[in-house]
Every structure is written in structure tokens, then in C-alpha cells.
Design an enzyme around this catalytic site. Sequence first.
Site, PDB file in Angstrom:
ATOM      1  N   ARG A  29      -9.389  56.099  75.988  1.00 21.78           N
ATOM      2  CA  ARG A  29      -9.343  56.040  74.522  1.00 21.78           C
ATOM      3  C   ARG A  29      -9.982  54.764  73.968  1.00 21.78           C
ATOM      4  O   ARG A  29      -9.783  54.431  72.805  1.00 21.78           O
ATOM      5  CB  ARG A  29      -7.884  56.133  74.066  1.00 21.78           C
ATOM      6  CG  ARG A  29      -7.138  57.367  74.623  1.00 21.78           C
ATOM      7  CD  ARG A  29      -5.626  57.236  74.414  1.00 21.78           C
ATOM      8  NE  ARG A  29      -4.834  58.136  75.246  1.00 21.78           N
ATOM      9  CZ  ARG A  29      -4.415  59.342  74.869  1.00 21.78           C
ATOM     10  NH1 ARG A  29      -4.732  59.811  73.695  1.00 21.78           N
ATOM     11  NH2 ARG A  29      -3.690  60.090  75.690  1.00 21.78           N
ATOM     12  N   ASP A  56      -9.905  51.557  85.035  1.00 20.68           N
ATOM     13  CA  ASP A  56     -10.409  52.916  85.252  1.00 20.68           C
ATOM     14  C   ASP A  56     -11.113  53.436  84.007  1.00 20.68           C
ATOM     15  O   ASP A  56     -10.542  53.453  82.918  1.00 20.68           O
ATOM     16  CB  ASP A  56      -9.222  53.840  85.582  1.00 20.68           C
ATOM     17  CG  ASP A  56      -9.658  55.270  85.857  1.00 20.68           C
ATOM     18  OD1 ASP A  56     -10.319  55.509  86.886  1.00 20.68           O
ATOM     19  OD2 ASP A  56      -9.345  56.160  85.040  1.00 20.68           O
ATOM     20  N   TYR A  61     -15.781  59.439  78.891  1.00 17.95           N
ATOM     21  CA  TYR A  61     -14.854  58.851  77.919  1.00 17.95           C
ATOM     22  C   TYR A  61     -15.627  58.386  76.678  1.00 17.95           C
ATOM     23  O   TYR A  61     -16.593  57.632  76.777  1.00 17.95           O
ATOM     24  CB  TYR A  61     -14.057  57.690  78.524  1.00 17.95           C
ATOM     25  CG  TYR A  61     -13.064  58.132  79.588  1.00 17.95           C
ATOM     26  CD1 TYR A  61     -12.769  59.486  79.789  1.00 17.95           C
ATOM     27  CD2 TYR A  61     -12.413  57.211  80.391  1.00 17.95           C
ATOM     28  CE1 TYR A  61     -11.866  59.894  80.761  1.00 17.95           C
ATOM     29  CE2 TYR A  61     -11.506  57.609  81.368  1.00 17.95           C
ATOM     30  CZ  TYR A  61     -11.239  58.953  81.553  1.00 17.95           C
ATOM     31  OH  TYR A  61     -10.352  59.347  82.517  1.00 17.95           O
ATOM     32  N   HIS A 133     -14.851  63.517  88.813  1.00 23.29           N
ATOM     33  CA  HIS A 133     -13.836  63.669  87.771  1.00 23.29           C
ATOM     34  C   HIS A 133     -13.077  64.997  87.876  1.00 23.29           C
ATOM     35  O   HIS A 133     -11.863  65.030  87.757  1.00 23.29           O
ATOM     36  CB  HIS A 133     -14.509  63.554  86.400  1.00 23.29           C
ATOM     37  CG  HIS A 133     -13.615  63.076  85.320  1.00 23.29           C
ATOM     38  ND1 HIS A 133     -14.073  62.406  84.220  1.00 23.29           N
ATOM     39  CD2 HIS A 133     -12.273  63.176  85.147  1.00 23.29           C
ATOM     40  CE1 HIS A 133     -13.051  62.112  83.428  1.00 23.29           C
ATOM     41  NE2 HIS A 133     -11.955  62.576  83.965  1.00 23.29           N
ATOM     42  N   ARG A 134     -13.834  66.065  88.071  1.00 27.79           N
ATOM     43  CA  ARG A 134     -13.238  67.395  88.285  1.00 27.79           C
ATOM     44  C   ARG A 134     -14.158  68.162  89.214  1.00 27.79           C
ATOM     45  O   ARG A 134     -15.374  67.983  89.164  1.00 27.79           O
ATOM     46  CB  ARG A 134     -13.083  68.177  86.968  1.00 27.79           C
ATOM     47  CG  ARG A 134     -11.932  67.680  86.124  1.00 27.79           C
ATOM     48  CD  ARG A 134     -11.668  68.576  84.908  1.00 27.79           C
ATOM     49  NE  ARG A 134     -10.527  68.050  84.164  1.00 27.79           N
ATOM     50  CZ  ARG A 134      -9.263  68.330  84.438  1.00 27.79           C
ATOM     51  NH1 ARG A 134      -8.953  69.177  85.415  1.00 27.79           N
ATOM     52  NH2 ARG A 134      -8.282  67.793  83.726  1.00 27.79           N
ATOM     53  N   GLY A 219       0.581  61.591  78.257  1.00 31.23           N
ATOM     54  CA  GLY A 219      -0.299  61.426  77.101  1.00 31.23           C
ATOM     55  C   GLY A 219       0.444  60.818  75.913  1.00 31.23           C
ATOM     56  O   GLY A 219      -0.017  60.922  74.774  1.00 31.23           O
ATOM     57  N   GLN A 270      -4.024  51.500  74.348  1.00 32.72           N
ATOM     58  CA  GLN A 270      -5.115  50.599  73.950  1.00 32.72           C
ATOM     59  C   GLN A 270      -4.549  49.545  72.991  1.00 32.72           C
ATOM     60  O   GLN A 270      -5.214  49.115  72.043  1.00 32.72           O
ATOM     61  CB  GLN A 270      -6.255  51.383  73.293  1.00 32.72           C
ATOM     62  CG  GLN A 270      -6.758  52.568  74.129  1.00 32.72           C
ATOM     63  CD  GLN A 270      -7.360  52.179  75.480  1.00 32.72           C
ATOM     64  OE1 GLN A 270      -8.334  51.430  75.535  1.00 32.72           O
ATOM     65  NE2 GLN A 270      -6.791  52.683  76.563  1.00 32.72           N
ATOM     66  N   ARG A 274       1.348  46.524  74.573  1.00 32.50           N
ATOM     67  CA  ARG A 274       1.867  47.603  75.424  1.00 32.50           C
ATOM     68  C   ARG A 274       1.227  47.574  76.814  1.00 32.50           C
ATOM     69  O   ARG A 274       1.866  47.946  77.797  1.00 32.50           O
ATOM     70  CB  ARG A 274       1.619  48.948  74.771  1.00 32.50           C
ATOM     71  CG  ARG A 274       2.488  49.181  73.558  1.00 32.50           C
ATOM     72  CD  ARG A 274       2.067  50.446  72.835  1.00 32.50           C
ATOM     73  NE  ARG A 274       2.970  50.759  71.740  1.00 32.50           N
ATOM     74  CZ  ARG A 274       2.740  51.740  70.875  1.00 32.50           C
ATOM     75  NH1 ARG A 274       1.655  52.485  70.986  1.00 32.50           N
ATOM     76  NH2 ARG A 274       3.604  51.966  69.904  1.00 32.50           N
TER      77      ARG A 274
END
Length: 304
Positions: A29, A56, A61, A133-134, A219, A270, A274
Site C-alpha cells: 500500500r 517486502d 504494487y 507472486h502467483r 487485511g 503504512q 504502527r
Amino acid sequence: MSELPLPPATRTLGHSGIAVSPIAWGMWRLAENGRTAGDAARLVHAALDAGITFLDTADIYGFDGAGGFGDAEALLGEVLAAEPGLRGQMVLATKGGILPPLPYDQSADYLRKAINDSLTRLKVDHVDLWQIHRPDILAHPQEVARVLDDAVASGKVRSLGVSNFTGAQTAALNHFLDRKLVSTQPEISPLRITCFENGELDQAMMLGLTPMAWSPLGGGLLTAPESARDKAVAAALDTVAQAQGVSRTVAAYSWLMAHPAGIIPIIGSQNAGRIAEGAAALSVRWTRQDWYAVLVAARGVPLP
Ligand code: NAP
């Protein structure tokens, strides 16, 4: 009550010999909300200052469905160009293999280009971990392995990982690789517990892969649970959080870290405060009883 061991101060990424922090920070993000390179730099510093040195990202992204592919890598590249000393302070991971508008592409030509393009955007000569990634089910793992082995041999990539692979897909790719996989990145959280029982983490331990947990808070859902089941998971985490003076999110990271596979949660926030707060997860102790109480809440039915 039997206590589970605390996580170590550093972990080794698979068999690579690369030392990483036991918590990572993710940049999915990063390129949102008009963030500038200065804003991004403050977040990178917040992570590093908290001892979270495993970072990462991914080439996709920043993509919002219409554009922005590569934006998160490019923003980090600006940060690294402005402050070159930062590169040596982090273990840098990225991913590729999702190509909009096609879902996935792991053809040899595409993979070579994807790795080169990531290095260009990041303004680095190598990354420490490159992950698929996939899985592209139309790519033969032997062909994928040849390209990835070449990337390691050329020095562009220090180690290799997968994300969102089934156990069989992981085993097939690993079979053909000379430079064996060092990591796997499934979705794991107290709300997403499938990999505890579907063999993925057992395979990770058998092959010596470091599991990296994406969306460790579901998420963000864990911070504002809606369903009765999700509220029950939050309540089970809160019991431990309150007893040890940490937040529910910190308890969630530490719950993942208590698993014997050595799961590395990827903090998705982000927000500098936190991100830094996440480091407190290193000192949370779990008993078997409390750990299983979270799992049972997530299962929604008692253990047999
Ligand atoms: P997450 O930690 O589950 O969720 C983070 C979200 O929760 C952020 O939007 C954050 O907002 C919000 N949040 C609300 N309250 C929070 C609090 N108290 N503490 C922390 N976060 C809070 O993680 P994620 O962002 O979904 O994913 C984490 C990383 O996993 C990504 O950055 C990426 O590196 C990786 N990932 C990988 C894949 C894959 O397919 N391999 C897929 C998804 C993600 P604020 O920013 O406002 O704090």
C-alpha cells in the site's frame, strides 16, 4: 501451563545464510494516498529503526486495476537513490509474475524482463529475495527454474521464493531448481488458518523454507471484526494482549511467530507508529492453551 519459546532476534532465510528480522514490513500500500518519496523514506526509517529490516515489495504494487504497475517499487527506488546507505541496512524482497491485463506470466522472456525491470525501478543491482507472486499454470516449472537459476548465477537475485503456490507447485519448482527455494509466502493470519492444516507449513519445515505471512491482520479486518467468528478470534487474542500489555495486532503477529515453522509476519501498515509497534511482538509469550484457544475460535468448532 507450558510456554512456547519466544521468537529469536534474527532468523535465517531458508538455507540462504541471509539473516533477516523475524518480522517484515510490506509495501503493498506504499504508493497510495499521494505518498511522496519523503513520506516513503520516513516509513522505511520507522521500520529500520524498530529493527524491522526485512522489506517486502512487488512489481504489481501500486496497480489499481488501470495503471500504477511498478509504482511502489519506483517509490522505494527514489528513497534508495536519495539515501544510498539504506540499501545495506535492509534485506530487500520483491516479486513478479503477475502481468495485467493477463493474470499471470512466467514464460522465460517475461520473467527475465520482469526481474530486470524491478532492479531498474528499485535502482539496485540485486535483490536479496525474488519471489514468484502467483503460479502461472501454463509455465513448465523446468523452464521457470532455468530462468531463476540464471538470475541467481548472474548476481541479480540472491535467493528465490514463491507465493500463493500449492504444496505440489512448490515441490515441482524446487525439484527443477539448482538454487533451491528459501521462502514461501501464503496468506496466514488468525482469520486465515488453512495453512496450519493443509500441509503448506509442514512442507516449509521439511524443505527448510521460511514462511512469510501476508495480510497477518486479515487485511486489517482483525482490528474491526464484523462476524461473530471474527469477533471470537479477536477476543481470544485480546485475552493474551491484555495480560501482557500489548495491542491485539501485536498479539496477532506474535501468535503467528509462535508456530514452529518460524513464520515471519509481514506488517502491512503504512503508519510509522504502527510499524514500530509491531516489534513488541518479539516479547509476547504464548502458552499452548492460549495459542489453541485462538485456533479453535478461528475454526469455529472444537478440536477433535
Ligand atoms: P495486514 O497487516 O493484514 O493489513 C494492513 C492494513 O490494516 C492496513 O491497511 C492498515 O492501515 C490496517 N490497519 C488498521 N489498524 C491497524 C493497526 N492497528 N495496526 C496495523 N495495521 C492496521 O496486511 P496487508 O497490508 O494486507 O499485507 C501485508 C503485506 O503482505 C503487504 O504489504 C505485502 O507485502 C504482502 N502481501 C502479499 C500478497 C501476496 O499475494 N504475496 C498479498 C497481499 C499482501 P494503516 O496503513 O492505516 O495502518
